[in-house]
Design a protein around this motif. Sequence first.
Motif, mmCIF file in Angstrom:
data_model
loop_
_atom_site.group_PDB
_atom_site.id
_atom_site.type_symbol
_atom_site.label_atom_id
_atom_site.label_comp_id
_atom_site.label_asym_id
_atom_site.label_seq_id
_atom_site.Cartn_x
_atom_site.Cartn_y
_atom_site.Cartn_z
ATOM 1 N N ASP A 1 3.320 9.901 1.301
ATOM 2 C CA ASP A 1 4.105 8.845 1.450
ATOM 3 C C ASP A 1 4.530 8.424 0.104
ATOM 4 O O ASP A 1 5.774 7.918 0.035
ATOM 5 N N ARG A 2 3.792 8.657 -0.826
ATOM 6 C CA ARG A 2 4.308 8.334 -2.381
ATOM 7 C C ARG A 2 5.425 9.120 -2.895
ATOM 8 O O ARG A 2 6.354 8.660 -3.285
ATOM 9 N N ILE A 3 5.327 10.439 -2.415
ATOM 10 C CA ILE A 3 6.090 11.620 -2.870
ATOM 11 C C ILE A 3 7.529 11.068 -1.906
ATOM 12 O O ILE A 3 8.576 10.999 -2.902
ATOM 13 N N ARG A 4 7.390 10.646 -0.864
ATOM 14 C CA ARG A 4 8.683 10.377 -0.090
ATOM 15 C C ARG A 4 9.436 9.144 -0.694
ATOM 16 O O ARG A 4 10.363 9.020 -0.547
ATOM 17 N N ALA A 5 8.695 8.191 -0.936
ATOM 18 C CA ALA A 5 9.040 6.842 -1.586
ATOM 19 C C ALA A 5 9.682 7.261 -2.808
ATOM 20 O O ALA A 5 10.844 6.708 -3.061
ATOM 21 N N LEU A 6 9.003 7.644 -3.721
ATOM 22 C CA LEU A 6 9.350 7.738 -5.413
ATOM 23 C C LEU A 6 10.286 9.075 -5.646
ATOM 24 O O LEU A 6 11.209 8.849 -6.686
ATOM 25 N N ARG A 7 10.383 10.052 -4.488
ATOM 26 C CA ARG A 7 11.092 11.370 -5.184
ATOM 27 C C ARG A 7 12.142 11.545 -4.145
ATOM 28 O O ARG A 7 13.179 11.885 -4.533
ATOM 29 N N PHE A 8 11.927 10.949 -2.951
ATOM 30 C CA PHE A 8 13.156 11.202 -1.969
ATOM 31 C C PHE A 8 13.595 9.970 -1.579
ATOM 32 O O PHE A 8 14.507 10.008 -0.655
ATOM 33 N N GLY A 9 13.312 8.717 -2.157
ATOM 34 C CA GLY A 9 14.102 7.689 -1.757
ATOM 35 C C GLY A 9 14.010 6.925 -0.389
ATOM 36 O O GLY A 9 14.585 6.058 -0.216
ATOM 37 N N GLU A 10 12.892 7.198 0.226
ATOM 38 C CA GLU A 10 12.472 6.772 1.493
ATOM 39 C C GLU A 10 12.135 5.359 1.214
ATOM 40 O O GLU A 10 11.383 4.894 0.218
ATOM 41 N N ARG A 11 12.334 4.348 2.194
ATOM 42 C CA ARG A 11 12.145 3.054 2.166
ATOM 43 C C ARG A 11 10.739 2.699 2.448
ATOM 44 O O ARG A 11 10.313 3.118 3.258
ATOM 45 N N GLU A 12 10.045 1.618 1.606
ATOM 46 C CA GLU A 12 8.933 1.291 2.186
ATOM 47 C C GLU A 12 9.119 0.304 3.180
ATOM 48 O O GLU A 12 7.807 -0.489 3.717
ATOM 49 N N PHE A 13 10.134 -0.377 3.435
ATOM 50 C CA PHE A 13 10.314 -1.347 4.413
ATOM 51 C C PHE A 13 11.245 -0.794 5.613
ATOM 52 O O PHE A 13 12.057 0.180 5.265
ATOM 53 N N ARG A 14 10.995 -1.369 6.704
ATOM 54 C CA ARG A 14 12.219 -1.034 7.675
ATOM 55 C C ARG A 14 13.391 -1.541 7.399
ATOM 56 O O ARG A 14 13.606 -2.401 6.708
ATOM 57 N N THR A 15 14.603 -0.742 7.834
ATOM 58 C CA THR A 15 15.956 -1.000 7.318
ATOM 59 C C THR A 15 16.998 -1.250 8.245
ATOM 60 O O THR A 15 17.952 -1.203 8.431
ATOM 61 N N ASP A 16 16.432 -1.861 9.384
ATOM 62 C CA ASP A 16 17.296 -2.603 10.459
ATOM 63 C C ASP A 16 17.608 -4.065 9.834
ATOM 64 O O ASP A 16 16.907 -4.319 8.851
ATOM 65 N N GLY A 17 18.861 -4.777 10.368
ATOM 66 C CA GLY A 17 19.208 -5.893 9.469
ATOM 67 C C GLY A 17 18.234 -7.071 9.477
ATOM 68 O O GLY A 17 18.076 -7.809 8.610
ATOM 69 N N GLU A 18 17.655 -7.024 10.551
ATOM 70 C CA GLU A 18 16.512 -8.242 10.671
ATOM 71 C C GLU A 18 15.463 -7.983 9.468
ATOM 72 O O GLU A 18 15.084 -9.079 8.916
ATOM 73 N N SER A 19 14.735 -6.870 9.495
ATOM 74 C CA SER A 19 14.040 -6.702 8.634
ATOM 75 C C SER A 19 14.478 -6.561 6.966
ATOM 76 O O SER A 19 13.691 -7.359 6.182
ATOM 77 N N LEU A 20 15.648 -6.141 6.871
ATOM 78 C CA LEU A 20 16.465 -6.507 5.622
ATOM 79 C C LEU A 20 16.300 -7.692 5.027
ATOM 80 O O LEU A 20 16.322 -8.174 4.028
ATOM 81 N N TYR A 21 17.091 -8.356 5.856
ATOM 82 C CA TYR A 21 17.312 -10.038 5.698
ATOM 83 C C TYR A 21 15.932 -10.565 5.289
ATOM 84 O O TYR A 21 15.850 -11.187 4.504
ATOM 85 N N ALA A 22 14.784 -10.214 6.231
ATOM 86 C CA ALA A 22 13.575 -10.931 5.955
ATOM 87 C C ALA A 22 13.060 -10.489 4.598
ATOM 88 O O ALA A 22 12.521 -11.442 3.898
ATOM 89 N N GLY A 23 13.099 -9.408 4.227
ATOM 90 C CA GLY A 23 12.644 -9.050 3.030
ATOM 91 C C GLY A 23 13.436 -9.389 1.530
ATOM 92 O O GLY A 23 12.717 -9.586 0.550
ATOM 93 N N PHE A 24 14.762 -9.605 1.835
ATOM 94 C CA PHE A 24 15.592 -9.614 0.499
ATOM 95 C C PHE A 24 16.116 -11.042 0.387
ATOM 96 O O PHE A 24 16.435 -11.466 -0.624
ATOM 97 N N CYS A 25 16.304 -11.754 1.738
ATOM 98 C CA CYS A 25 17.135 -12.923 1.643
ATOM 99 C C CYS A 25 16.461 -14.190 2.222
ATOM 100 O O CYS A 25 16.934 -15.276 1.956
#
Length: 550
Positions: free
Chosen positions: A348-372
């Motif tokens: 999981d760390r390799i996928r996140a830090l080397r391949f850029g996979e997100r640690e959070f879900r990327t649907d609009g509702e989850s992104l809004y909750a996480g960033f806004c």
Amino acid sequence: MKRNKHLLLWSSVVTLGLLVVAAAQENLFKDWRRLQQQASGPDGGIEVRLRQVVVPALGVIDRCITCHVGMAPGESSVLNHPVLKPHPPVPHDPAEFGCTTCHGGQGRATELADAHGDVHFWPEPMLRGDESYAGCGSCHTHLAVPRLTDLRHGLSALERADCMSCHRLDGRGGTLRPDGGGMEGPDLSLVAASGFRADWYDDHLAQRARATAGPWRTSVRDLSVADRDALDVLLKTRVGAPRLVESKALFQSLGCRGCHQVNGVGGDDGPDLSREGLLDPGRLDYTHVPGSRTVQAWLAEHFREPARVVPGSLMPLLGLTEPEIDLLTFYMLSLRPGDRPEAFWPADRIRALRFGEREFRTDGESLYAGFCAACHGPQGEGRRYAGIPPFPAIANRDFLSIASDDFIRETVRRGRPGRRMPAWATAAGLRPAEIDAVVSHVRTLGGVVVEPDRRPARWVTGDAAEGERLFARACESCHGSGGRGGEGPALANPVLLETATDTYLVETIGRGRRGTSMEGFRTPSPTRPTLVDAEIEAIVAYLRRAQGGS
């Protein structure tokens, strides 16, 4: 001469006595010796000696197993004292990484306080009790973590559907019943790490159809689509470490990434939290922290009253409950990445830090909750914190009826320079598809489709000089001198003026924002002037002149 001989004799006797006492303490009365003398293995007593785990690749030499003998390789059957019990089940061999890699503490020490790191100037005290699972964050980076509401929906569905009559989850469930209900099904605590069938629900229904009696017949329930989806979300987070995914889900749900970066993703208004779990307790100010002088106590009090613990802090008072404070403290303690060779990194760390996979879900509702959500509110209703200008209600129907998707998208991309709204189209921010998802979600929150604007972006031809006079009389008290911002937004902001059309500005002034202090200036009011369209256009012309236009 005789006096000197006596002095030499008695000082030698005292020195010899001290050496004897030191030798006895070292070889007879050490706590770890007494523990090992009490222990019994399969063949009786065990050999009393120092034990250690050595992992040269990690630079680890841990003597913790000198006391915790049951956690030593090949000695898990040692009995007679709670400290001697074996390590709880984990997906990997503890001896492969050592003890301090996950738990902290001072590995080479054999005295209790020293080994646990409860001494002055030791920068990494041991994680204890329920906090010990935070040590999994030393290596692991859980991916696609959902919002806390989604995670709890899955837990609720798991219990309502009586899945725990057959399955265990983090030590709960899987209990056989006197009436014959339930059975020993697979433990779900690590199911995301080991994998599970995508069609598990259809398989359960097929098993129920074939059964004539017993648990398959009585315990398998029909599930709604929403519950099945919630269970899928829950199962994909089950990689061990109770509370760790839940705590990270809370962090995502509160919008903390709007101000803080973790592993290179998030805002820059607050400090980078990627190594927050490695705070040195000796460098923290405990002046306003009651109780123990620990990192845990400092973090918890900081979540309760940020500006009290850190004078001058811009972090607002969030009004968190004590369970939420406990979870956030737990997550902060898990942010403790070490400088370990990549050969020891989990997938999981390799996928996140080397391949850029997100640690959070990327649907609009989850992104809004996480960033806004921390600034604009969970439902886009806006937020107000003490001592900070209010944040706009971006789900306001008056706003969404005149703001195009392109305008909202550019606002997210470029932010508002000089204000607390960052530009998210950066390496540490959101990707283009993610920005589009956020824009779609904002549109959904308001439930308003924008009215098409058939006018050109710049059509106002009003008198800018008259607009300056009107602005000073009608707008300056909220929006600041020259539109530089105050209680209301900064209207002279260059990104706002570049991306907003004249129609947007005219209609905003004319219609206002229902539910906010910005009333429409076309509507008569006894407390402020009413403006006709020509006057509104003059104000827009003044703002355009401030922008540098004609």
